[in-house]
Design an enzyme around this catalytic site. Structure first.
Site, PDB file in Angstrom:
ATOM      1  CG  HIS A  83     -54.083  11.350 -33.523  1.00  0.00           C
ATOM      2  ND1 HIS A  83     -53.724  10.416 -31.982  1.00  0.00           N
ATOM      3  CD2 HIS A  83     -53.168  12.190 -33.264  1.00  0.00           C
ATOM      4  CE1 HIS A  83     -53.031  10.742 -31.458  1.00  0.00           C
ATOM      5  NE2 HIS A  83     -52.178  11.894 -31.969  1.00  0.00           N
ATOM      6  CG  ASP A 100     -48.655  16.119 -37.187  1.00  0.00           C
ATOM      7  OD1 ASP A 100     -49.433  15.794 -36.279  1.00  0.00           O
ATOM      8  OD2 ASP A 100     -47.984  16.899 -37.021  1.00  0.00           O
TER       9      ASP A 100
HETATM   10  P1  GDP Z   1     -50.778  11.428 -36.211  1.00  0.00           P
HETATM   11  O1  GDP Z   1     -51.018  12.715 -35.346  1.00  0.00           O
HETATM   12  O2  GDP Z   1     -49.510  10.972 -35.697  1.00  0.00           O
HETATM   13  O3  GDP Z   1     -51.833  10.790 -35.936  1.00  0.00           O
HETATM   14  O4  GDP Z   1     -50.452  11.640 -37.626  1.00  0.00           O
HETATM   15  P2  GDP Z   1     -51.489  13.102 -38.423  1.00  0.00           P
HETATM   16  O5  GDP Z   1     -52.679  12.221 -38.688  1.00  0.00           O
HETATM   17  O6  GDP Z   1     -51.670  14.278 -37.693  1.00  0.00           O
HETATM   18  O7  GDP Z   1     -50.817  13.189 -39.673  1.00  0.00           O
HETATM   19  C1  GDP Z   1     -50.178  11.995 -40.501  1.00  0.00           C
HETATM   20  C2  GDP Z   1     -51.013  12.299 -42.054  1.00  0.00           C
HETATM   21  O8  GDP Z   1     -50.587  11.308 -43.126  1.00  0.00           O
HETATM   22  C3  GDP Z   1     -52.594  12.124 -42.155  1.00  0.00           C
HETATM   23  O9  GDP Z   1     -53.016  13.143 -43.003  1.00  0.00           O
HETATM   24  C4  GDP Z   1     -52.827  10.421 -42.495  1.00  0.00           C
HETATM   25  O10 GDP Z   1     -54.088  10.474 -43.114  1.00  0.00           O
HETATM   26  C5  GDP Z   1     -51.608  10.492 -43.301  1.00  0.00           C
HETATM   27  N1  GDP Z   1     -51.062   9.149 -43.763  1.00  0.00           N
HETATM   28  C6  GDP Z   1     -50.611   8.362 -42.742  1.00  0.00           C
HETATM   29  N2  GDP Z   1     -50.153   7.100 -43.098  1.00  0.00           N
HETATM   30  C7  GDP Z   1     -49.693   7.522 -44.510  1.00  0.00           C
HETATM   31  C8  GDP Z   1     -49.178   7.069 -45.596  1.00  0.00           C
HETATM   32  O11 GDP Z   1     -48.389   5.971 -45.473  1.00  0.00           O
HETATM   33  N3  GDP Z   1     -49.067   7.905 -46.847  1.00  0.00           N
HETATM   34  C9  GDP Z   1     -49.459   8.988 -46.920  1.00  0.00           C
HETATM   35  N4  GDP Z   1     -49.442   9.587 -47.939  1.00  0.00           N
HETATM   36  N5  GDP Z   1     -50.319   9.627 -46.022  1.00  0.00           N
HETATM   37  C10 GDP Z   1     -50.380   8.939 -44.967  1.00  0.00           C
HETATM   38  P1  IMO Z   2     -50.101  14.790 -32.794  1.00  0.00           P
HETATM   39  O1  IMO Z   2     -50.508  13.747 -31.652  1.00  0.00           O
HETATM   40  C1  IMO Z   2     -47.233  17.685 -33.923  1.00  0.00           C
HETATM   41  C2  IMO Z   2     -46.264  20.833 -30.914  1.00  0.00           C
HETATM   42  C3  IMO Z   2     -46.562  21.969 -31.091  1.00  0.00           C
HETATM   43  C4  IMO Z   2     -45.480  23.004 -30.668  1.00  0.00           C
HETATM   44  C5  IMO Z   2     -45.205  22.110 -29.131  1.00  0.00           C
HETATM   45  C6  IMO Z   2     -45.925  22.707 -28.088  1.00  0.00           C
HETATM   46  O2  IMO Z   2     -50.813  15.318 -33.709  1.00  0.00           O
HETATM   47  O3  IMO Z   2     -48.760  14.066 -33.273  1.00  0.00           O
HETATM   48  P2  IMO Z   2     -48.340  22.557 -27.236  1.00  0.00           P
HETATM   49  O4  IMO Z   2     -49.901  22.995 -27.779  1.00  0.00           O
HETATM   50  O5  IMO Z   2     -48.503  21.125 -27.280  1.00  0.00           O
HETATM   51  O6  IMO Z   2     -48.186  23.306 -25.927  1.00  0.00           O
HETATM   52  O7  IMO Z   2     -47.530  22.841 -28.337  1.00  0.00           O
HETATM   53  O8  IMO Z   2     -45.507  20.921 -29.804  1.00  0.00           O
HETATM   54  N1  IMO Z   2     -47.172  19.761 -30.980  1.00  0.00           N
HETATM   55  C7  IMO Z   2     -47.185  19.086 -31.739  1.00  0.00           C
HETATM   56  N2  IMO Z   2     -46.961  18.726 -33.266  1.00  0.00           N
HETATM   57  N3  IMO Z   2     -48.208  17.039 -33.571  1.00  0.00           N
HETATM   58  C8  IMO Z   2     -48.673  16.916 -32.334  1.00  0.00           C
HETATM   59  O9  IMO Z   2     -49.504  16.088 -31.973  1.00  0.00           O
HETATM   60  C9  IMO Z   2     -48.240  17.971 -31.381  1.00  0.00           C
HETATM   61  N4  IMO Z   2     -48.608  18.426 -30.245  1.00  0.00           N
HETATM   62  C10 IMO Z   2     -47.785  19.433 -29.884  1.00  0.00           C
HETATM   63  O10 IMO Z   2     -46.503  22.423 -32.383  1.00  0.00           O
HETATM   64  O11 IMO Z   2     -44.425  23.129 -31.249  1.00  0.00           O
HETATM   65 MG    MG Z   3     -51.058  14.854 -35.841  1.00  0.00          MG
END
Ligand code: GDP
Ligand code: IMO
Ligand code: MG
Length: 457
Positions: free
Chosen positions: A61, A33
């Protein structure tokens, strides 16, 4: 209609990011994340192909284009760029029902999905019984340990599907969808064994269990294949012929390096090689072809689920960061654990993943905090640790050593040039670069594409 172009995506961003003319991997360097989706979406237009190499629908994502938000789980984040081919490599575990749902949702928002999506015939399939197994295992182990779920998986069937891949005779691959007789035969065999295992697990958890019906699974899967079938191909061959044609590849990591099955905080990890090391086995593209690794790093630390987190905070600062950063999971909606940036862990993951540059994300969230702590060392039982430890017991019991830097008051979401950032934000960035030894080539100051500060290096 496919989502709009954005002014900041039309120019060639790559030289400013220090990215050479080779292929590039976008990889999370914390516990997920970090904002990988935003970065892949931002760069996708400059690559011919975006390729997922690991994980499955455990990934969430989020991509924001203008006011529209997209939550992508299986489909690569290049899908919002009109001329990009999106590939699910052999290392991905694919829940066909979830994939069809995602395709339909995206189409409902006007995103074109046709020839721009390819699925590896060597990828493995996640079925409903994998999800049941995922949840029951976590519950059974938790019950045996008399406490909370130890890993706290996403419940998306990821671990059981990769386990079946390793078991071989329990696995069903995407290519099997194209041969109904083989599919029927495999589903029949596998579901019989699964029902035996799952009914025992359910009874250990004190839960009722309704056996899975192989014929229903077969019928539903044949329906889903009507949508997915045209997208299935030999993606390794596709990637190599694209490379030969001079196309550039952007690999999209799911999950992150501290969740890597071999190099992460085992056993509190996911079940694939989510570091950049997984690119090669997960796509069939060998290591020397990928000369750029963009490490995606949140300006602080978050984690979802169980496991050690040395810099975790449980105070008003954590609550503030969680609210401002909207730190709730894209996949499960769970509140993310929050902590100070951990440079010991980051130096380790940047090394394992071979980061050539860092994109520092969600920097705007730290605005207004009077001081910023940054972990630059660990001690355990009175001794300084030299390396990031493998033992979760050590990680749980060590003492983080912090440096305290002055915070920055001013909101930065409208900054567009590095020089516009407050001096204290620049000092924070400089400390990261100094400790980790990798340049920060991008600073993200908001979720939108245009809320991005590039750093000429
Ligand atoms: P990923 O799993 O690595 O793609 O990340 P996620 O999408 O799960 O979580 C990142 C969150 O932060 C999302 O809701 C994005 O829209 C948000 N985001 C990304 N870059 C920024 C930033 O620079 N500032 C803020 N405030 N939010 C961001
Ligand atoms: P993105 O791509 C955050 C974490 C789960 C759990 C552990 C194992 O959005 O960054 P699983 O279901 O994969 O067997 O869970 O890994 N986990 C993540 N945490 N972002 C993710 O993906 C994750 N993918 C798995 O929360 O602790
Ligand atoms: Mg994510």
């Amino acid at each position: 209609m496919t989502p709009q172009t954005d002014p900041c995506c039309e120019s060639d961003l790559l030289p400013s990011l220090g990215v050479d003319h080779g292929h590039c991997a976008v990889v999370g360097l914390q516990w997920g994340d970090e904002g990988k989706g935003k970065v892949v979406d931002l760069l996708a237009g400059q690559f011919g192909l975006v390729v997922r190499y690991n994980g499955g629908a455990n990934a969430g994502h989020s991509v924001q284009v203008g006011d529209q938000r997209y939550a992508l789980h299986l489909i690569p984040s290049g899908v919002l760029s009109p001329n990009t081919l999106n590939v699910l490599g052999n290392g991905v575990v694919i829940d066909p029902a979830q994939l069809v749902k995602e395709i339909n949702e995206l189409r409902g928002k006007g995103v074109a999905i046709g020839d721009n999506l390819r699925i590896s015939d060597r990828a493995h399939l996640v079925f409903e019984y994998h999800k049941t197994q995922d949840v029951l295992y976590d519950q059974a182990i938790a019950a045996a340990m008399g406490g909370a779920a130890p890993i706290g998986t996403t419940g998306r069937g990821i671990g059981p599907c990769y386990a079946d891949k390793a078991l071989r005779s329990m696995a069903i691959r995407v290519g099997d969808l194209l041969h109904e007789e083989t599919l029927l035969d495999k589903i029949g065999r596998v579901v019989t064994v699964k029902n035996t295992v799952l009914s025992a697990l359910a009874s250990q958890c004190g839960q009722p269990f309704e056996p899975f019906d192989p014929e229903t699974i077969f019928r539903d899967t044949v329906e889903l294949t009507k949508v997915l079938g045209p997208h299935i191909c030999d993606t390794a061959e596709l990637l190599h012929s694209s490379i030969a044609d001079g196309k550039r590849l952007l690999f999209e990591g799911a999950n992150a390096t501290l969740l890597d099955i071999d190099h992460g905080t085992y056993p509190f990890v996911t079940s694939s090689n989510c570091s950049s090391l997984g690119v090669h086995t997960g796509t069939g593209v060998p290591g020397h072809k990928v000369s750029n690794v963009l490490g995606i790093v949140k300006a602080y630390q978050t984690r979802v689920g169980g496991g050690p987190m040395p810099t975790e905070l449980n105070d008003a600062t954590a609550d503030r960061i969680r609210e401002v950063g909207k730190e709730y999971g894209t996949t499960t909606g769970r509140a993310r654990r929050v902590g100070w940036l951990d440079l010991v862990a980051l130096k380790y993951t940047a090394t394992i993943s071979g980061a050539t540059g860092i994109a520092l994300m969600l920097m705007d969230v730290l605005a207004g905090l009077p001081e910023l702590k940054i972990c630059t060392g660990y001690t355990h039982e009175g001794k300084a640790l030299k390396n990031f430890p493998a033992d979760p017991g050590v990680l749980d019991n060590l003492t983080p050593e912090y440096e305290t830097l002055d915070g920055f008051e001013q909101a930065i979401e409208d900054c567009r040039r590095f020089d516009d950032l407050p001096e204290n934000a620049k000092a924070y960035i400089a400390r990261i670069e100094q400790h980790v030894g990798v340049p920060v080539v991008m600073v993200s100051v908001g979720p939108r594409r245009d809320q991005t500060v590039l750093r000429d290096v």
